[in-house]
Design a protein around this motif. Structure first.
Motif, PDB file in Angstrom:
ATOM      1  N   ALA A 171       6.576   1.307   8.980  1.00 31.57           N
ATOM      2  CA  ALA A 171       5.462   1.472   8.045  1.00 31.57           C
ATOM      3  C   ALA A 171       4.121   1.336   8.760  1.00 31.57           C
ATOM      4  CB  ALA A 171       5.573   0.447   6.917  1.00 31.57           C
ATOM      5  N   PHE A 172       3.987   0.321   9.599  1.00 25.87           N
ATOM      6  CA  PHE A 172       2.714   0.127  10.291  1.00 25.87           C
ATOM      7  C   PHE A 172       2.508   1.180  11.375  1.00 25.87           C
ATOM      8  CE2 PHE A 172       2.821  -3.885   8.137  1.00 25.87           C
ATOM      9  CZ  PHE A 172       1.493  -4.244   8.001  1.00 25.87           C
ATOM     10  N   GLY A 173       3.583   1.618  12.015  1.00 25.06           N
ATOM     11  CA  GLY A 173       3.434   2.684  12.999  1.00 25.06           C
ATOM     12  C   GLY A 173       2.926   3.968  12.370  1.00 25.06           C
ATOM     13  N   VAL A 174       3.485   4.320  11.210  1.00 24.75           N
ATOM     14  CA  VAL A 174       3.035   5.529  10.511  1.00 24.75           C
ATOM     15  C   VAL A 174       1.625   5.344   9.962  1.00 24.75           C
ATOM     16  CG1 VAL A 174       3.487   7.022   8.530  1.00 24.75           C
ATOM     17  CG2 VAL A 174       5.376   6.264   9.970  1.00 24.75           C
ATOM     18  N   ALA A 175       1.329   4.156   9.446  1.00 30.63           N
ATOM     19  CA  ALA A 175       0.002   3.916   8.872  1.00 30.63           C
ATOM     20  C   ALA A 175      -1.097   4.054   9.917  1.00 30.63           C
ATOM     21  CB  ALA A 175      -0.046   2.524   8.245  1.00 30.63           C
ATOM     22  N   PHE A 176      -0.801   3.707  11.147  1.00 30.72           N
ATOM     23  CA  PHE A 176      -1.809   3.801  12.199  1.00 30.72           C
ATOM     24  C   PHE A 176      -2.033   5.241  12.659  1.00 30.72           C
ATOM     25  CE2 PHE A 176      -3.182  -0.357  14.138  1.00 30.72           C
ATOM     26  CZ  PHE A 176      -2.830  -1.120  13.037  1.00 30.72           C
ATOM     27  N   VAL A 210       0.284   3.211  -0.991  1.00 30.20           N
ATOM     28  CA  VAL A 210       1.211   3.425   0.125  1.00 30.20           C
ATOM     29  C   VAL A 210       1.749   2.093   0.631  1.00 30.20           C
ATOM     30  CG1 VAL A 210       1.385   4.248   2.498  1.00 30.20           C
ATOM     31  CG2 VAL A 210       0.182   5.614   0.793  1.00 30.20           C
ATOM     32  N   GLY A 211       0.869   1.098   0.727  1.00 32.08           N
ATOM     33  CA  GLY A 211       1.320  -0.221   1.146  1.00 32.08           C
ATOM     34  C   GLY A 211       2.338  -0.817   0.194  1.00 32.08           C
ATOM     35  N   MET A 212       2.198  -0.508  -1.085  1.00 32.22           N
ATOM     36  CA  MET A 212       3.150  -1.025  -2.072  1.00 32.22           C
ATOM     37  C   MET A 212       4.538  -0.435  -1.860  1.00 32.22           C
ATOM     38  SD  MET A 212       2.900  -0.730  -6.226  1.00 32.22           S
ATOM     39  CE  MET A 212       2.880   1.070  -6.131  1.00 32.22           C
ATOM     40  N   PHE A 213       4.599   0.852  -1.476  1.00 31.63           N
ATOM     41  CA  PHE A 213       5.895   1.506  -1.314  1.00 31.63           C
ATOM     42  C   PHE A 213       6.520   1.249   0.058  1.00 31.63           C
ATOM     43  CE2 PHE A 213       4.267   4.123  -4.830  1.00 31.63           C
ATOM     44  CZ  PHE A 213       5.381   4.127  -5.654  1.00 31.63           C
ATOM     45  N   LEU A 214       5.694   1.095   1.089  1.00 33.60           N
ATOM     46  CA  LEU A 214       6.224   0.981   2.446  1.00 33.60           C
ATOM     47  C   LEU A 214       6.504  -0.449   2.876  1.00 33.60           C
ATOM     48  CD1 LEU A 214       4.143   3.632   4.452  1.00 33.60           C
ATOM     49  CD2 LEU A 214       6.415   3.857   3.446  1.00 33.60           C
ATOM     50  N   THR A 215       6.002  -1.411   2.151  1.00 33.30           N
ATOM     51  CA  THR A 215       6.202  -2.806   2.539  1.00 33.30           C
ATOM     52  C   THR A 215       7.043  -3.520   1.490  1.00 33.30           C
ATOM     53  OG1 THR A 215       4.154  -3.480   1.423  1.00 33.30           O
ATOM     54  CG2 THR A 215       3.999  -2.872   3.752  1.00 33.30           C
ATOM     55  N   PRO A 216       7.583  -4.673   1.849  1.00 38.68           N
ATOM     56  CA  PRO A 216       8.326  -5.469   0.859  1.00 38.68           C
ATOM     57  C   PRO A 216       7.409  -5.877  -0.296  1.00 38.68           C
ATOM     58  CG  PRO A 216       8.759  -6.234   3.085  1.00 38.68           C
ATOM     59  CD  PRO A 216       7.639  -5.250   3.189  1.00 38.68           C
ATOM     60  N   PRO A 217       7.988  -6.279  -1.399  1.00 41.13           N
ATOM     61  CA  PRO A 217       7.175  -6.580  -2.593  1.00 41.13           C
ATOM     62  C   PRO A 217       6.444  -7.912  -2.491  1.00 41.13           C
ATOM     63  CG  PRO A 217       9.488  -6.986  -3.045  1.00 41.13           C
ATOM     64  CD  PRO A 217       9.427  -6.370  -1.680  1.00 41.13           C
ATOM     65  N   VAL A 219       2.248  -9.428  -1.753  1.00 42.07           N
ATOM     66  CA  VAL A 219       0.850  -9.013  -1.699  1.00 42.07           C
ATOM     67  C   VAL A 219       0.314  -9.044  -0.274  1.00 42.07           C
ATOM     68  CG1 VAL A 219      -1.469  -9.535  -2.534  1.00 42.07           C
ATOM     69  CG2 VAL A 219       0.494  -9.847  -4.044  1.00 42.07           C
ATOM     70  N   ILE A 220       0.769  -9.984   0.530  1.00 42.94           N
ATOM     71  CA  ILE A 220       0.202 -10.143   1.872  1.00 42.94           C
ATOM     72  C   ILE A 220       0.509  -8.931   2.742  1.00 42.94           C
ATOM     73  CG2 ILE A 220       0.325 -11.499   3.986  1.00 42.94           C
ATOM     74  CD1 ILE A 220       0.624 -13.968   2.360  1.00 42.94           C
ATOM     75  N   SER A 221       1.776  -8.544   2.822  1.00 44.70           N
ATOM     76  CA  SER A 221       2.122  -7.403   3.671  1.00 44.70           C
ATOM     77  C   SER A 221       1.496  -6.117   3.147  1.00 44.70           C
ATOM     78  CB  SER A 221       3.643  -7.256   3.758  1.00 44.70           C
ATOM     79  OG  SER A 221       4.201  -7.076   2.465  1.00 44.70           O
ATOM     80  N   GLN A 222       1.408  -5.990   1.815  1.00 46.88           N
ATOM     81  CA  GLN A 222       0.769  -4.801   1.250  1.00 46.88           C
ATOM     82  C   GLN A 222      -0.706  -4.736   1.640  1.00 46.88           C
ATOM     83  OE1 GLN A 222       0.786  -4.707  -3.010  1.00 46.88           O
ATOM     84  NE2 GLN A 222      -0.319  -2.777  -3.152  1.00 46.88           N
ATOM     85  N   THR A 223      -1.386  -5.862   1.544  1.00 52.45           N
ATOM     86  CA  THR A 223      -2.811  -5.895   1.896  1.00 52.45           C
ATOM     87  C   THR A 223      -3.014  -5.696   3.390  1.00 52.45           C
ATOM     88  OG1 THR A 223      -3.196  -7.420   0.055  1.00 52.45           O
ATOM     89  CG2 THR A 223      -4.917  -7.258   1.737  1.00 52.45           C
ATOM     90  N   LEU A 224      -2.160  -6.313   4.194  1.00 51.67           N
ATOM     91  CA  LEU A 224      -2.294  -6.177   5.644  1.00 51.67           C
ATOM     92  C   LEU A 224      -1.988  -4.761   6.122  1.00 51.67           C
ATOM     93  CD1 LEU A 224      -0.718  -9.530   6.890  1.00 51.67           C
ATOM     94  CD2 LEU A 224      -3.131  -8.888   6.831  1.00 51.67           C
ATOM     95  N   LEU A 225      -1.296  -3.985   5.322  1.00 51.90           N
ATOM     96  CA  LEU A 225      -1.085  -2.581   5.663  1.00 51.90           C
ATOM     97  C   LEU A 225      -2.218  -1.708   5.133  1.00 51.90           C
ATOM     98  CD1 LEU A 225       0.720  -0.360   6.853  1.00 51.90           C
ATOM     99  CD2 LEU A 225       1.861  -0.214   4.639  1.00 51.90           C
ATOM    100  N   ALA A 226      -2.702  -2.009   3.933  1.00 48.97           N
ATOM    101  CA  ALA A 226      -3.732  -1.168   3.315  1.00 48.97           C
ATOM    102  C   ALA A 226      -5.073  -1.297   4.030  1.00 48.97           C
ATOM    103  CB  ALA A 226      -3.881  -1.529   1.839  1.00 48.97           C
ATOM    104  N   LEU A 227      -5.444  -2.503   4.434  1.00 48.40           N
ATOM    105  CA  LEU A 227      -6.744  -2.685   5.080  1.00 48.40           C
ATOM    106  C   LEU A 227      -6.846  -1.944   6.416  1.00 48.40           C
ATOM    107  CD1 LEU A 227      -7.540  -6.436   4.272  1.00 48.40           C
ATOM    108  CD2 LEU A 227      -8.460  -4.369   3.194  1.00 48.40           C
ATOM    109  N   PRO A 228      -5.849  -2.047   7.312  1.00 46.03           N
ATOM    110  CA  PRO A 228      -5.939  -1.231   8.537  1.00 46.03           C
ATOM    111  C   PRO A 228      -5.968   0.265   8.257  1.00 46.03           C
ATOM    112  CG  PRO A 228      -4.330  -2.976   8.819  1.00 46.03           C
ATOM    113  CD  PRO A 228      -4.711  -2.975   7.372  1.00 46.03           C
TER     114      PRO A 228
END
Length: 373
Positions: A171-176, A210-217, A219-228
């Motif tokens: 998820a983070f590789g694709v997000a970047f 996208v962070g909601m679908f690509l990360t576990p349920p 809030v922290i991982s979703q936010t840490l993916l959405a902000l980058p």
């Protein structure tokens, strides 16, 4: 109707077969590269898993450990991890094989663009994985381990943990890759940096979705993916300004591509075979409009012929030489001075404005410039 094994059918099918053979060879090379990397990593499979599980073990309460709920997991999970890491590590080689397969079908300006994009996209993918491991994992696992209800002992299964972290890695590789996607959209002319800036609110909301679908349920991982993703989108908008096509560049590219397509797609007409010949007229084709590069001597003769025609024409004192002829002379001057880019620009204009002889000369000069590069 032509026979199945006629020369025409063979000539049409052979390029497709050769492409399929090349594709097969390159896919085999990709698989072989993954297997070689896997063979190197597998002896260290347990150590690799210990390194991957480090953030989780550090977040577990004192006295807690990870567990294996299946008898085969202590062998299968490190094996699976080694194979997945082998694929990730072999990504540069896989992309290079893919590039070698598609590069012959691209124009020169496309080749110059694709190579930096492939390199940067690979680096960004690895950067996303590193960000997940060093920044996201410690925060997420500490948060999750601390939310366990009283009386519940946290003992994570090693198989579930591997699936969890691999999902985050991907998820983070694709997000970047967001800056690369932004630059490609602008380069293709689908959008502009100004339009992207106006759509910033939708992009921010989309990043959290996208962070909601690509990360576990959580809030922290979703936010840490959405902000980058948001930050990388802004960087992509900034860098994409250098890839906006100017109107003159678009016209030049269109002129070159139109000329190439006209040369390649010219209709073929059957040639008449001599009387008494065994040659099949249906299999002998002659393309009267096919572009054949002239030698230096032939091009000099063509230029001399054009000049001779101009000298033999009735002189008109009130008229000077045509703009296209002036551009041809300027092209020679620019070539002599080493200014090839300016010469190319004039040649593209000649391809649009000149007559058939002048366009032929321009094509040959462009072919010479390409060979010199």
């Amino acid at each position: 109707m032509s026979a199945p094994n006629s020369p025409e059918t063979t000539n049409q099918e052979q390029p497709l077969v050769s492409h399929l053979i090349e594709l097969r060879d390159r896919v085999l090379r990709m698989v072989l590269a993954v297997l070689v990397v896997f063979a190197v990593l597998f002896p260290f499979a347990n150590d690799l898993y210990s390194a991957i599980a480090g953030p989780m073990r550090a977040a577990l309460p004192e006295g807690s450990t990870m567990i294996s709920t299946k008898p085969i997991d202590p062998f299968l999970i490190p094996f699976k991890l080694s194979l997945q890491l082998a694929i990730f590590i072999a990504i540069p080689f896989i992309l290079s094989q893919f590039w070698a397969f598609v590069a012959p079908g691209l124009y020169r300006h496309e080749k110059r663009m694709v190579v930096p994009l492939l390199v940067s996209s690979t680096l960004l993918f690895y950067l996303g994985m590193a960000f997940a491991y060093f920044a996201v994992f410690p925060l997420v696992f500490t948060f999750l381990a601390g939310t366990a209800p009283e009386g519940v002992e946290v003992a994570t299964d090693m198989g579930s943990y591997l699936d969890f972290v691999m999902t985050l890695f991907f998820a983070f590789g694709v997000a970047f890759e967001v800056p690369i996607a932004t630059i490609i959209l602008v380069w293709l002319g689908i959008t502009t940096p100004e339009k992207l800036r106006h759509k910033r609110p939708y992009v921010i909301v989309g990043a959290f979705v996208v962070g909601m679908f690509l990360t576990p349920p959580d809030v922290i991982s979703q936010t840490l993916l959405a902000l980058p993703m948001w930050v990388l989108f802004e960087l992509g908008v900034i860098f994409s300004k250098g890839f906006v096509k100017k109107p003159d560049e678009e016209s030049e590219t269109a002129a070159v591509e139109t000329t190439s397509e006209a040369v390649e797609e010219a209709p073929l007409e059957p040639a008449e075979a001599p009387v008494g010949s065994d040659i099949d007229p249906a299999s002998a084709y002659v393309d009267p409009d096919r572009f054949v590069p002239m030698t230096d001597e032939e091009m000099e003769e063509e230029l001399d012929a054009i000049e001779a025609d101009e000298e033999s024409a009735p002189a008109e004192p009130a008229q000077s030489q045509s703009p296209v002829e002036t551009k041809l002379q300027q092209v020679q001057q620019y070539r002599a001075a080493g200014d090839l880019e300016q010469a190319r620009e004039l040649l593209y204009e000649i391809l649009q404005d000149g007559n058939s002889d002048q366009r032929m000369v321009a094509r040959n000069i462009l072919a010479q410039l390409d060979s010199e590069d």
